[in-house]
Each structure stands twice: as structure tokens, then as C-alpha cells.
Design an enzyme around this catalytic site. Structure first.
Site: not given
Ligand code: IFM
Length: 449
Positions: A167, A353
Site C-alpha cells: 500500500e 488483504e
Molecule cells: O492493518 C492494515 C494493514 O496493515 C494494511 N492494510 C489495511 C489493514 C487494515 O487497516
């Protein structure tokens, strides 16, 4: 009538974590400071005043955490390496003890039949590099490539899935633009330059990783969202296109097309980073996959005074939200997967994710019943399945997160895990969602009503 959605036999069913969010051991075995150590130790930065000093104590409890994943049946695990554990100053002196931790972890995962996916940068920059300017300076991109080379030299004989960054939009904007994450800077022009250096470092690392680990896969993980206009007005449609450019295309276009989105560049001089000749060719080196982190969609309306983009987010009425205040919108996963497949055609996609925070509690019966998370996951898996059927080359799905952990500026107030972490005792309890996932993996299928 219930229906079973069957996934491909070689599909990766995993969970994801990140070093600073779970490891603890913040100053053990020669580890250097990271920007998140500094930030969380600064009064007022973390909502509950907590730090990642101990977090889930995974640095000590890793064997039991691997056993948990084995019990659930996961065939993949995405985790990140703490750069300052391996290189305490970010460059120069190597810390063998830090590397041995990951060496042992990788061996244990493989022994348990779990394929490791490693993220090289999930936000814990060595503080020593931040002291020299961090991602705002170009040199950091080259130090990142050196760090990647060291890690891949050590683990590349066993680890075949490499993610350069997690990200970069969040790193640039929330860390350097708006100051809510480490290192806590508030300068939008710098954020754009940071994004460029992150992308440059990605491209440099792609080449290094491919050289050292030619039989491996390398890619990057982006936080992506479909963007919808708040209404049918021309202005709101413009707002949606702009936000899409800012959030999604600002990273997708350079990686897959070798240029920044012109419609955003022309909006303001802040969107004109310093780019050296050859940078865009480095950034657009072929990747083997794109990692998609999906949580929610964005709904935007036009707001003339919100310079420079003149956009504003809108919360939909009547929708359901997670504890993060994010709308639950499963079709958005399908939409974003199909869109990136069609517009950018990556060789492969992974959902690196997806998951949700809810206010979980231990019930009197000793279990942790999280029906909302089960429902969330079920609906999102169904959308992922639909995308595969419609041609998306989706090869794996990692639930965020294996266990409740340190949710950055929210501290320990948000629980994303499918495993409950009792922070007082470090006891782990499989939530109902973990039991649901266990069944899904065993059957390689999701049952929907
Ligand atoms: O916890 C975070 C992660 O580190 C990166 N993506 C989003 C998740 C939830 O906010």
C-alpha cells in the site's frame, strides 16, 4: 438452497500479517528502531496510547502461530520482514540474529505445508533512514533495493513469492501527507515525491529479486477501491474519476503503463514529482502478479473548495459499516478485480488483504462468535469466485488478518483477526470465522445461501 462455490485446486487460501503489527520484540537481538517505534512512543499519536513493543509477541510465539495456521489448514501465509531487524541502520551492518528469526519462520512454515509470501516493506522504515529524510529522499529507494538483495539472498532458496511494498498510497499520503501514520509529516507535495520514490524502489527491487530468485514471482500490493459518484451530476462524475486517479491510477498507471495519470498531473503542481530520465522504465518493469487489498468502495462528490482534487468522500445512507467505519460492499471486490484484469492485464492477481474489524468478545462459553465477519468473508469470497468465473486470473486470497493485532494509529482498539488475541495473556482463540475458514479450505469451496 445452499450452493457451493468451488475454487481451483491450486488456489492459495491464506492469512496476512505485518511485522510491526504482530511481532513485538521491538529492541531485541540487535534490532534497530523503526519509524513506528518512534511514532508510537510519541505521546498522542496512537488512539489508546499503546505501542507495538509487545503486540502479539509473535517474535516469541511464532511456533504456536504457525501451528494455528496449520490447524486452520492454510496453504499460504503472507507476512512482512522488519527492515531494521535485519539492517538496524537501514544499510551497512547486517544483523544475523534478526535474519535468523525469519529463517526459522520460513522453515517452520514450509514444514507445515504453508507457502510463504513475503512483503519486504510493510511500513516499518529504519529510523536511521528517516533521520536522513526517509522516503522523501531518492537514496532510500537504492537502500531498499540493497535490503531486498540481502533478504532474497538469504531466503530466496525457499521463498518464491515476493511483494515489494504494501500500500504505497498509505505510506505516502497518511504517513508523509497527512501525518496520521509514521513518520507523521504533513506535506502533500512531499507525499507525491515519496510515492515516486516508493515506486522507484519497487522497480529497482523487482530486478534484484528476479536476478537472485529467477524461479520466484515478484509483485506489489496496492490498496484499491472502485470509486462511484455520489450522484449522476457531471461534477460528481468528475469527482469520481479524479479520486480514482488519485487512489488507484496513480500507482497502476506507472507500474503497468510507465506514466503517471495525465488528468491528475494537470490538476496541480503538487502532482508533478521530480522524475529522472529512466525512472518510469524502471517502475514499469514486468511484475508477475498484482496484490489487491480490498476493504470498501469510495463514493465521491464534487467540492470546489477541497483543493487540489476538489473531491469529498460521502458515506452511503442505510449501508452497513465495520468498526473502522468502512462500508461493507462485497460487489466492489468483483468490480476492482475485473477492472484491473481488463485495464492492466497483470499475469496473475492475489487478494493480499481482505477482512473486517468488529468488536469481538470472548463469550461465556469460551468461544468468540463473530457472525458479522463470517458473513463479510462469505460474501467477499463469493465475489472473488465470480471474478474467477468471469476471467480474472485470481490465484489466492489472504484474509486480513491471522490474529487481532496493532492497528496502527488505532492501537489495539480494532480487531481484524480470525483468531482472537487476548493481549493480557497472549492466549489465542479461534473465532468462529477461523472455524468457517477451516471448513472452506478443507472443501476448497464456499457455501452460500
Ligand atoms: O492493518 C492494515 C494493514 O496493515 C494494511 N492494510 C489495511 C489493514 C487494515 O487497516
Amino acid at each position: 438452497m445452499a450452493k457451493k462455490l468451488v475454487f481451483p485446486s491450486d488456489f492459495y487460501f491464506g492469512t496476512a500479517t505485518a511485522s510491526y503489527q504482530i511481532e513485538g520484540g521491538w529492541n531485541e537481538d540487535g534490532k534497530g528502531l523503526s519509524i513506528w517505534d518512534t511514532f508510537s512512543h510519541t505521546c498522542g499519536k496512537i488512539r489508546d496510547g499503546s505501542t507495538g513493543d509487545v503486540a502479539c509477541d509473535h517474535y516469541h510465539l511464532w511456533e504456536q502461530d504457525v501451528a494455528l495456521m496449520k490447524d486452520i489448514g492454510c496453504n499460504a501465509y503472507r507476512f512482512s520482514i522488519s527492515w531494521p531487524r535485519v539492517l538496524p541502520q537501514g544499510k551497512g551492518r547486517f544483523n544475523p540474529l534478526g535474519m535468523e528469526f525469519y529463517d526459522r519462520l520460513v522453515d517452520a512454515l514450509l514444514k507445515a505445508g504453508i507457502t510463504p509470501f513475503i512483503t519486504l516493506y510493510h511500513w516499518d522504515l529504519p529510523q536511521a533512514l528517516q533521520d536522513e529524510g526517509g522516503w522523501a529522499v531518492r537514496d532510500t529507494a537504492y537502500y531498499f533495493a540493497e535490503y531486498a538483495s540481502i533478504v532474497v539472498h538469504k531466503l530466496g532458496d525457499r521463498v518464491k513469492h515476493w511483494i515489494t511494498h504494501n500500500e504505497p498510497w498509505v505510506v505516502a499520503w497518511i504517513g508523509y501527507g497527512w501525518g496520521e501514520h509514521a513518520p507523521g509529516l504533513k506535506n502533500e507535495r512531499v507525499a507525491v515525491q515519496v510515492a515516486h520514490h516508493l515506486l522507484l524502489s519497487h522497480g529497482l527491487a523487482v530486478e534484484v529479486i528476479r536476478d537472485i530468485c529467477p524461479d520466484g514471482e515478484v509483485g506489489i500490493t496496492l490498496n484499491l477501491s472502485p470509486v462511484h459518484p455520489a450522484s449522476d451530476t457531471e461534477n460528481d462524475k468528475i469527482a469520481a474519476v479524479r479520486h480514482d486517479g488519485f487512489l488507484n491510477r496513480w500507482f497502476l498507471d506507472p507500474i503497468f503503463r510507465g506514466h503517471y495519470p495525465p488528468d491528475i498531473m494537470e490538476l496541480s503542481p503538487i502532482f508533478l514529482p521530480e522524475v529522472q530520465p529512466g525512472d518510469m522504465a524502471i517502475i514499469s518493469r514486468r511484475v508477475d502478479f498484482l496484490g489487491v487489498n480490498y476493504y470498501t468502495r469510495s463514493i465521491m462528490k464534487f467540492n470546489a473548495s477541497a483543493k487540489p482534487l476538489q473531491v469529498e468522500g460521502v458515506a452511503p445512507e442505510g449501508a452497513e459499516f465495520t468498526e473502522m467505519g468502512w462500508e461493507i460492499y462485497p460487489p466492489g471486490l468483483y468490480e476492482i478485480l475485473m477492472r484491473v484484469q481488463k485495464d492492466y492485464n497483470p499475469p496473475k492477481l492475489y487478494i493480499t488483504e481482505n477482512g473486517a474489524a468488529f468488536a469481538d468478545e470472548i463469550s461465556p462459553d469460551g468461544g468468540v462468535h463473530d457472525p458479522k465477519r463470517v458473513d463479510y468473508l462469505k460474501k467477499h469470497f463469493a465475489q472473488a469466485h465470480r471474478a474467477i468465473e468471469d476471467g480474472a486470473r485470481l490465484a489466492g486470497y489472504f484474509i486480513w488478518s491471522l490474529m487481532d493485532n496493532f492497528e496502527w494509529a488505532h492501537g489495539f482498539t480494532k480487531r481484524f483477526g480470525i483468531v482472537y488475541t487476548d493481549y493480557a495473556t497472549q492466549r489465542r482463540i479461534l473465532k468462529d470465522s477461523a472455524l468457517w475458514f477451516k471448513k472452506v479450505i478443507a472443501e476448497k469451496a464456499v457455501e452460500i445461501d
